[in-house]
Design a protein around this motif. Sequence first.
Motif, PDB file in Angstrom:
ATOM      1  N   ALA A 110       0.860  -1.204  -0.116  1.00  0.00           N
ATOM      2  CA  ALA A 110       0.082   0.134   0.131  1.00  0.00           C
ATOM      3  C   ALA A 110       0.954   1.032  -0.073  1.00  0.00           C
ATOM      4  N   LEU A 111       1.981   1.165   0.698  1.00  0.00           N
ATOM      5  CA  LEU A 111       2.737   2.371   0.847  1.00  0.00           C
ATOM      6  C   LEU A 111       3.488   2.555  -0.687  1.00  0.00           C
ATOM      7  N   VAL A 112       3.879   1.323  -1.452  1.00  0.00           N
ATOM      8  CA  VAL A 112       4.408   1.771  -2.641  1.00  0.00           C
ATOM      9  C   VAL A 112       3.397   2.389  -3.511  1.00  0.00           C
ATOM     10  N   CYS A 113       1.907   1.780  -3.440  1.00  0.00           N
ATOM     11  CA  CYS A 113       1.050   2.517  -4.310  1.00  0.00           C
ATOM     12  C   CYS A 113       0.824   3.933  -3.866  1.00  0.00           C
ATOM     13  N   VAL A 114       1.234   4.389  -2.647  1.00  0.00           N
ATOM     14  CA  VAL A 114       1.020   5.855  -2.251  1.00  0.00           C
ATOM     15  C   VAL A 114       2.060   6.526  -3.169  1.00  0.00           C
ATOM     16  N   VAL A 115       3.367   5.993  -3.363  1.00  0.00           N
ATOM     17  CA  VAL A 115       4.311   6.614  -4.011  1.00  0.00           C
ATOM     18  C   VAL A 115       4.090   6.533  -5.522  1.00  0.00           C
ATOM     19  N   LEU A 128      -6.335  10.531  -3.451  1.00  0.00           N
ATOM     20  CA  LEU A 128      -6.321   9.310  -3.239  1.00  0.00           C
ATOM     21  C   LEU A 128      -4.949   8.699  -2.823  1.00  0.00           C
ATOM     22  N   ALA A 129      -3.965   9.427  -3.094  1.00  0.00           N
ATOM     23  CA  ALA A 129      -2.631   8.818  -2.424  1.00  0.00           C
ATOM     24  C   ALA A 129      -2.948   9.282  -0.909  1.00  0.00           C
ATOM     25  N   ALA A 130      -3.389  10.099  -0.372  1.00  0.00           N
ATOM     26  CA  ALA A 130      -3.504  10.553   1.032  1.00  0.00           C
ATOM     27  C   ALA A 130      -4.205   9.345   1.731  1.00  0.00           C
ATOM     28  N   GLY A 131      -5.353   8.969   1.105  1.00  0.00           N
ATOM     29  CA  GLY A 131      -6.244   8.114   1.531  1.00  0.00           C
ATOM     30  C   GLY A 131      -5.551   6.710   1.698  1.00  0.00           C
ATOM     31  N   VAL A 132      -4.891   6.281   0.672  1.00  0.00           N
ATOM     32  CA  VAL A 132      -4.276   5.092   0.593  1.00  0.00           C
ATOM     33  C   VAL A 132      -3.143   5.040   1.643  1.00  0.00           C
ATOM     34  N   ALA A 133      -2.380   6.102   1.933  1.00  0.00           N
ATOM     35  CA  ALA A 133      -1.385   6.200   2.885  1.00  0.00           C
ATOM     36  C   ALA A 133      -2.063   6.112   4.207  1.00  0.00           C
ATOM     37  N   ILE A 134      -3.160   6.901   4.628  1.00  0.00           N
ATOM     38  CA  ILE A 134      -3.833   6.731   6.095  1.00  0.00           C
ATOM     39  C   ILE A 134      -4.488   5.238   5.727  1.00  0.00           C
ATOM     40  N   GLY A 135      -4.984   4.638   4.989  1.00  0.00           N
ATOM     41  CA  GLY A 135      -5.479   3.266   5.068  1.00  0.00           C
ATOM     42  C   GLY A 135      -4.278   2.273   5.472  1.00  0.00           C
ATOM     43  N   ALA A 136      -3.043   2.620   4.699  1.00  0.00           N
ATOM     44  CA  ALA A 136      -2.091   1.606   5.160  1.00  0.00           C
ATOM     45  C   ALA A 136      -1.596   1.671   6.819  1.00  0.00           C
ATOM     46  N   LEU A 137      -1.644   2.912   7.068  1.00  0.00           N
ATOM     47  CA  LEU A 137      -1.104   3.164   8.576  1.00  0.00           C
ATOM     48  C   LEU A 137      -2.098   2.671   9.434  1.00  0.00           C
ATOM     49  N   THR A 138      -3.515   2.866   9.038  1.00  0.00           N
ATOM     50  CA  THR A 138      -4.453   2.080   9.841  1.00  0.00           C
ATOM     51  C   THR A 138      -4.393   0.833   9.712  1.00  0.00           C
ATOM     52  N   ALA A 183      -7.585  -3.653  -1.393  1.00  0.00           N
ATOM     53  CA  ALA A 183      -8.495  -2.711  -1.762  1.00  0.00           C
ATOM     54  C   ALA A 183      -7.812  -1.620  -2.200  1.00  0.00           C
ATOM     55  N   LEU A 184      -6.808  -1.345  -1.272  1.00  0.00           N
ATOM     56  CA  LEU A 184      -6.106  -0.007  -1.568  1.00  0.00           C
ATOM     57  C   LEU A 184      -5.136  -0.027  -2.853  1.00  0.00           C
ATOM     58  N   GLY A 185      -4.826  -1.120  -2.987  1.00  0.00           N
ATOM     59  CA  GLY A 185      -4.123  -1.486  -4.359  1.00  0.00           C
ATOM     60  C   GLY A 185      -4.899  -1.361  -5.791  1.00  0.00           C
ATOM     61  N   VAL A 186      -6.005  -2.007  -5.543  1.00  0.00           N
ATOM     62  CA  VAL A 186      -7.013  -1.891  -6.607  1.00  0.00           C
ATOM     63  C   VAL A 186      -7.467  -0.151  -6.854  1.00  0.00           C
ATOM     64  N   VAL A 187      -7.432   0.548  -5.835  1.00  0.00           N
ATOM     65  CA  VAL A 187      -7.639   1.886  -5.997  1.00  0.00           C
ATOM     66  C   VAL A 187      -6.831   2.637  -6.781  1.00  0.00           C
ATOM     67  N   ALA A 188      -5.506   2.358  -6.314  1.00  0.00           N
ATOM     68  CA  ALA A 188      -4.120   3.015  -6.825  1.00  0.00           C
ATOM     69  C   ALA A 188      -3.972   2.772  -8.344  1.00  0.00           C
ATOM     70  N   PHE A 189      -3.867   1.149  -8.444  1.00  0.00           N
ATOM     71  CA  PHE A 189      -3.942   1.042  -9.944  1.00  0.00           C
ATOM     72  C   PHE A 189      -4.959   1.318 -10.998  1.00  0.00           C
ATOM     73  N   ALA A 190      -6.269   1.085 -10.553  1.00  0.00           N
ATOM     74  CA  ALA A 190      -7.296   1.692 -11.346  1.00  0.00           C
ATOM     75  C   ALA A 190      -7.337   3.369 -11.726  1.00  0.00           C
ATOM     76  N   ALA A 191      -7.033   3.707 -10.506  1.00  0.00           N
ATOM     77  CA  ALA A 191      -7.014   5.459 -10.794  1.00  0.00           C
ATOM     78  C   ALA A 191      -5.963   5.923 -11.685  1.00  0.00           C
ATOM     79  N   ARG A 192      -4.813   5.191 -12.003  1.00  0.00           N
ATOM     80  CA  ARG A 192      -3.830   5.524 -12.743  1.00  0.00           C
ATOM     81  C   ARG A 192      -4.481   5.253 -14.306  1.00  0.00           C
TER      82      ARG A 192
END
Length: 772
Positions: free
Chosen positions: A18-23, A43-53, A217-226
């Motif tokens: 997930a942190l890689v997806c943030v990058v 989306l990057a901020a949401g994925v980062a907070i989701g990873a920390l959570t 789920a966060l990875g799906v968000v990151a790759f689909a958003a690109r």
Amino acid sequence: MPLPSVVAAVATAGVVFALVCVVLLAASARARAGVTRRAHRLLAAGVAIGALTTAGGIVAGVAVRDHVVHGQPDRTALGGLLALGVALSGGLLLAGLLLLPGSARSRSRTLRYLLDALVIAAAVWFVGWVAVSKPARVLGEHTPLWCVPLLVPAAIAALALGVGAITAMRAPAPRGPIVWVGAGVTLAAVAGMGLAGGVCQGMAALVDASAVALPAALGVVAFAARRTDRPAAPPGPDGDEGFEDEELSRRGSAYAFLPMAAMAASALIHLVRGGTFDMVGIVVGSLEGFALVGRQFLALRDVKGYAERLRDREAYFRELAHTDPLTGLANRRGLLTALEEERAAGAEAVLLALDLDGFKNVNDMRGHDVGDAVLVEVGQRLRMNLRPGDVAARLGGDEFAVLMWARPAEAKRAAARLLGALGGPYEQETGTVFLSVSIGLAGCATVPDVTTLLRNADIALRWAKSHGKNRVELYDIEYDVKLRRRTELEHELRGAIDRDELHLQYQPVVILPDVRPVGAEALLRWQHPTLGKVGPDEFIPLAEECGMINRLGAWVLHQACHQLSRWLAEGHDVWVSVNVSPRELHATGYVDQVKDALRAHRVPPQRLVLEVTEHAVSTDVEELIRRLRDLRETGVRIALDDFGAGYSSLGQLRRLPVDILKIDHSLVVKEMVKVVVAIGHQFGLEVIAEGIGEQPQMAMVVDAGCKLGQGYLSGWPVPAEHFEARLESVSSPARVVPVPGQKSDRDQNAGPTSRRAQNMRAVDSAREMRQA
């Protein structure tokens, strides 16, 4: 390795992923601009907070499994922290989803999306609450406790489900990336709810499953958003509201019935089985009702705004259909509408037809941009010089019209003022433009319909342009009669040659004072079977306007050369002159045409004289001089006809390559013939005095030293056979006059000689003329 350790390792790897997806999302945001950049950053901020959570959930799950945390209050506190992270992550993900290309593109549209999503979210939340509450308790002993940390992730998950569903339904095709982003956000919200709920309930298995599902789920968000780089659909003609109108007109509202039906069914089942509604259920039900009411209010406002815009568009297009786009005046359709309304009202009106004189030269010399600017200023001047209620229109090109509610006399005075207003200089960037205007007036009191009124005004306008331009003409029935005759003459003239209705007459050119013919001027005549004799002053200008003068001139040239060849073959010492119009003279092939006629009829070039009027001198002197020189190189003689009519000057006369000077009859009347003859002789030209109709004029011409004359006193224009009979009847003269402009091969001082020139062999010029 124990299963909990494997799950923890997988969850930890998911956090790293997930942190890689943030990058990746941060890099993707830097490569984009505008709203899309903000969406990727959210989306990057949401994925980062989701990873920390997720990382916090992993630690909390280990603490629950190892009994480090004891008691519900401690688990509730940990769940509250995780719920806060889930809420922040879910909110950022939802905001980023709504800003992606193809999703909501404006604040008003985002509000509509949220209300629609709230309807779905409230229904899902309410149905879930009924399912886990008493008496249903579908989860049995595993029914969660309704604590605040669980309510927040549940609300976020329900809202994410609603937003994802609405975005998937409303996004324009292709909607695949948006659907995947919405599914990823929804799955992340559900996994976050499971993570917080598992900690609150002390369910380590649920915590482990959620900790694995949330990074996925966060990875799906990151790759689909690109992949959502496709630009949003273009807005409608009225911006985003126009797009909303189109969307409103093609979408249904069935999405609201299914959530309401689910809420109603679950509430009914809950009541039938003895359940009760606490504060949570009441709040959620009320929220659903308020969401529906708000959405309905927005829908009604959309429909009202859509109807208003439709009316505005209809009015705009109606005005556009009756308005000239360049000048802003009414167009032909608008003028016809005003005329029909005025005819129905029965008021007295006058129609003015206006045409700008010489406007074509503005477009040709200055360009169409300057021409358009002049037309715009003409429209402004019309508005400024008309009374309230008068209708000004542009019919096309440089043609305008004005509908005035006035009597013809008053309208004529107003038209005279328009002459001055529109005839003033037009200041443009390229220089000043000068124009005049011709105006035709027609009243509607006596016409049967609008078409006749337009025709009458146009006839008056044509009459004004044909009689000097820059003037006002009121329609008269006489104009109509003359126009009908003009139209009929033009139609009949096109077939006059083929129907053999044209013929030539020859007016003698005589030597003075004994009026012995030495040459003849070929004059075109038209005898129509029904129209009778049509004068050359009527059909020659018409032929020039309609483009038939070149064909008529070629016919006259061949006929004259044919007749001349016969007279020469019979031994008559005579020459023939043919009139040449300016349009013929400036034609590129006229010189070759003369050569072909001389060759076809075997006529010596010096026996043919081409007469050029002074009007030709006024068009283009340099081009005229070049053409006349080319013609003289063929051997023909050139005569300047109607000298003294006002075009040529003495300086031009010195430059023009002419051989004969024909004095206009007006100079003969004014007793100026002696001066003109002296000038002609000074320039080495042969002089012919025209228009000799009386004996005093004859005496005046002879006294001036003019040797050749032409006029009714010496002979009327007659058919070829009559002129030939006159040649036959003339007695043998004491001397033979040479061809004007050249020396004779005979001695003028010799004794009596034969009337006939040396006999030339017979020529079948008729056959050769047909070949030519």
